[in-house]
Scaffold this motif. Structure first.
Motif, PDB file in Angstrom:
ATOM      1  N   ASP A 174      21.042 -30.645  18.172  1.00  0.00           N
ATOM      2  CA  ASP A 174      21.134 -29.106  18.272  1.00  0.00           C
ATOM      3  C   ASP A 174      20.704 -28.644  19.379  1.00  0.00           C
ATOM      4  N   ILE A 175      20.009 -29.284  20.213  1.00  0.00           N
ATOM      5  CA  ILE A 175      19.423 -28.672  21.677  1.00  0.00           C
ATOM      6  C   ILE A 175      20.839 -29.042  22.316  1.00  0.00           C
ATOM      7  N   ALA A 176      21.490 -29.862  22.362  1.00  0.00           N
ATOM      8  CA  ALA A 176      22.964 -30.132  22.950  1.00  0.00           C
ATOM      9  C   ALA A 176      23.495 -28.821  22.875  1.00  0.00           C
ATOM     10  N   GLN A 177      23.993 -28.557  21.754  1.00  0.00           N
ATOM     11  CA  GLN A 177      24.803 -27.523  21.346  1.00  0.00           C
ATOM     12  C   GLN A 177      24.247 -26.041  21.776  1.00  0.00           C
ATOM     13  N   LEU A 178      22.890 -26.015  21.920  1.00  0.00           N
ATOM     14  CA  LEU A 178      22.220 -24.616  22.390  1.00  0.00           C
ATOM     15  C   LEU A 178      22.248 -24.808  24.050  1.00  0.00           C
ATOM     16  N   ASN A 179      22.605 -25.941  24.708  1.00  0.00           N
ATOM     17  CA  ASN A 179      22.526 -25.920  26.252  1.00  0.00           C
ATOM     18  C   ASN A 179      24.118 -25.550  26.404  1.00  0.00           C
ATOM     19  N   LYS A 180      25.032 -25.913  25.518  1.00  0.00           N
ATOM     20  CA  LYS A 180      26.253 -25.293  25.775  1.00  0.00           C
ATOM     21  C   LYS A 180      26.182 -24.060  25.732  1.00  0.00           C
ATOM     22  N   ASP A 181      25.575 -23.419  24.933  1.00  0.00           N
ATOM     23  CA  ASP A 181      25.713 -21.812  24.764  1.00  0.00           C
ATOM     24  C   ASP A 181      25.088 -21.120  25.950  1.00  0.00           C
ATOM     25  N   LEU A 182      23.807 -21.836  26.124  1.00  0.00           N
ATOM     26  CA  LEU A 182      23.180 -21.235  27.300  1.00  0.00           C
ATOM     27  C   LEU A 182      23.918 -21.658  28.901  1.00  0.00           C
ATOM     28  N   TYR A 183      24.809 -22.511  28.874  1.00  0.00           N
ATOM     29  CA  TYR A 183      25.425 -22.593  29.854  1.00  0.00           C
ATOM     30  C   TYR A 183      26.576 -21.512  30.204  1.00  0.00           C
ATOM     31  N   HIS A 184      27.268 -20.903  29.199  1.00  0.00           N
ATOM     32  CA  HIS A 184      28.024 -20.028  29.174  1.00  0.00           C
ATOM     33  C   HIS A 184      27.293 -18.811  29.501  1.00  0.00           C
ATOM     34  N   GLU A 185      26.062 -18.540  28.809  1.00  0.00           N
ATOM     35  CA  GLU A 185      25.509 -17.343  29.406  1.00  0.00           C
ATOM     36  C   GLU A 185      25.015 -17.389  30.639  1.00  0.00           C
ATOM     37  N   VAL A 188      25.872 -19.259  33.435  1.00  0.00           N
ATOM     38  CA  VAL A 188      26.667 -19.415  34.730  1.00  0.00           C
ATOM     39  C   VAL A 188      27.956 -18.431  34.340  1.00  0.00           C
ATOM     40  N   GLU A 189      28.684 -18.108  33.333  1.00  0.00           N
ATOM     41  CA  GLU A 189      29.681 -17.171  33.239  1.00  0.00           C
ATOM     42  C   GLU A 189      29.401 -15.795  33.051  1.00  0.00           C
ATOM     43  N   LYS A 190      28.387 -15.568  32.232  1.00  0.00           N
ATOM     44  CA  LYS A 190      28.244 -14.145  31.936  1.00  0.00           C
ATOM     45  C   LYS A 190      27.202 -13.650  33.023  1.00  0.00           C
ATOM     46  N   ARG A 191      26.039 -14.049  33.414  1.00  0.00           N
ATOM     47  CA  ARG A 191      24.964 -13.778  34.357  1.00  0.00           C
ATOM     48  C   ARG A 191      25.395 -14.213  35.692  1.00  0.00           C
ATOM     49  N   LYS A 192      26.329 -15.418  36.027  1.00  0.00           N
ATOM     50  CA  LYS A 192      26.701 -15.841  37.159  1.00  0.00           C
ATOM     51  C   LYS A 192      25.442 -16.145  37.955  1.00  0.00           C
ATOM     52  N   LEU A 193      24.684 -16.750  37.502  1.00  0.00           N
ATOM     53  CA  LEU A 193      23.468 -17.536  38.137  1.00  0.00           C
ATOM     54  C   LEU A 193      23.864 -18.709  39.065  1.00  0.00           C
ATOM     55  N   GLY A 194      23.422 -18.922  40.069  1.00  0.00           N
ATOM     56  CA  GLY A 194      23.702 -19.928  40.677  1.00  0.00           C
ATOM     57  C   GLY A 194      22.643 -21.283  40.258  1.00  0.00           C
ATOM     58  N   LYS A 195      23.159 -22.412  41.049  1.00  0.00           N
ATOM     59  CA  LYS A 195      22.423 -23.859  40.591  1.00  0.00           C
ATOM     60  C   LYS A 195      20.937 -23.584  40.856  1.00  0.00           C
ATOM     61  N   SER A 198      14.889 -15.651  31.393  1.00  0.00           N
ATOM     62  CA  SER A 198      14.211 -15.005  32.355  1.00  0.00           C
ATOM     63  C   SER A 198      14.809 -15.443  33.932  1.00  0.00           C
ATOM     64  N   ALA A 199      15.529 -14.574  34.357  1.00  0.00           N
ATOM     65  CA  ALA A 199      15.919 -15.024  35.911  1.00  0.00           C
ATOM     66  C   ALA A 199      14.898 -14.273  36.933  1.00  0.00           C
ATOM     67  N   PHE A 200      14.604 -15.156  37.791  1.00  0.00           N
ATOM     68  CA  PHE A 200      13.782 -14.657  38.867  1.00  0.00           C
ATOM     69  C   PHE A 200      14.304 -14.653  40.234  1.00  0.00           C
ATOM     70  N   VAL A 201      14.157 -13.423  41.008  1.00  0.00           N
ATOM     71  CA  VAL A 201      14.657 -12.974  42.086  1.00  0.00           C
ATOM     72  C   VAL A 201      13.566 -13.398  43.237  1.00  0.00           C
ATOM     73  N   ASN A 202      14.196 -14.090  44.220  1.00  0.00           N
ATOM     74  CA  ASN A 202      13.377 -14.710  45.230  1.00  0.00           C
ATOM     75  C   ASN A 202      12.888 -13.393  46.050  1.00  0.00           C
ATOM     76  N   GLU A 203      11.972 -13.885  46.746  1.00  0.00           N
ATOM     77  CA  GLU A 203      10.926 -12.855  47.631  1.00  0.00           C
ATOM     78  C   GLU A 203      11.998 -12.180  48.734  1.00  0.00           C
ATOM     79  N   ASP A 204      12.777 -12.750  49.485  1.00  0.00           N
ATOM     80  CA  ASP A 204      13.821 -12.200  50.272  1.00  0.00           C
ATOM     81  C   ASP A 204      14.840 -11.092  49.553  1.00  0.00           C
ATOM     82  N   GLU A 205      15.335 -11.316  48.431  1.00  0.00           N
ATOM     83  CA  GLU A 205      16.173 -10.577  47.551  1.00  0.00           C
ATOM     84  C   GLU A 205      15.325  -9.021  47.548  1.00  0.00           C
ATOM     85  N   CYS A 206      14.035  -9.383  47.028  1.00  0.00           N
ATOM     86  CA  CYS A 206      13.201  -8.274  46.650  1.00  0.00           C
ATOM     87  C   CYS A 206      12.996  -7.474  47.980  1.00  0.00           C
TER      88      CYS A 206
END
Length: 170
Positions: free
Chosen positions: A77-88, A90-97, A124-132
């Motif tokens: 079940d966590i493997a399936q959740l991880n697939k769903d999270l990947y979509h959210e 990488v593809e929706k939020r466009k967060l980098g590695k 929760s995505a965190f913004v680095n100090e330089d971006e802030c």
């Protein structure tokens, strides 16, 4: 050596074995889970780079839930959740590695269906100090420009008011 098949399959025997070993290490050092009630749990990755969320979530789930829920259910079940999270992530939020994230999942175990039911998932995505700092400086510059424009308008209004006073007095 990891075969290409097992490297692509997160639930391969070698991968599961490695995760169980790491889960035991995590249990001693940093278990990121809480029991909320009867068959209700919350797990969290803590702050981690986005590229590592899947491994961390799987390991934390194994540590936090392994005493209460069959490990094969957790892994599946966590493997399936991880697939769903990947979509959210990488593809929706466009967060980098290398972007920092924290994933918190509230779930319960359905004993009849022998599956994890994910009630609430927070990324929760965190913004680095330089971006802030850049955003702050841009906002500050915009505010300074607006103050300057208002000051110039105020001066023009004062001049107009003085001209009106001169006309009235003449």
């Amino acid at each position: 050596m990891v075969s290409p098949v097992s490297a692509q399959n997160p639930s391969s025997d070698e991968s599961v074995s490695r995760d169980l070993e790491r889960a035991e290490e995590y249990e001693v050092t940093v278990a990121g889970g809480s029991v909320l009630g009867a068959n209700r749990y919350q797990i969290s990755t803590g702050v981690i780079i986005a590229a590592r969320y899947a491994d961390k979530l799987r390991r934390v789930a194994l540590v936090a839930l392994g005493k209460y829920i069959p490990k094969d259910v957790i892994i599946r079940d966590i493997a399936q959740l991880n697939k769903d999270l990947y979509h959210e992530i990488v593809e929706k939020r466009k967060l980098g590695k290398l972007d920092l994230v924290r994933i918190t999942v509230t779930l319960h175990y359905d004993e009849n269906e022998k599956r994890l039911v994910f009630d609430d998932i927070k990324i929760s995505a965190f913004v680095n100090e330089d971006e802030c700092k850049q955003a702050y400086e841009k906002e500050l510059e915009d505010l300074r420009r607006q103050v300057q424009e208002l000051s110039e308008e105020n001066n023009k209004l004062k001049e107009s008011l003085n001209k009106i006073k001169e006309i009235i007095q003449a």
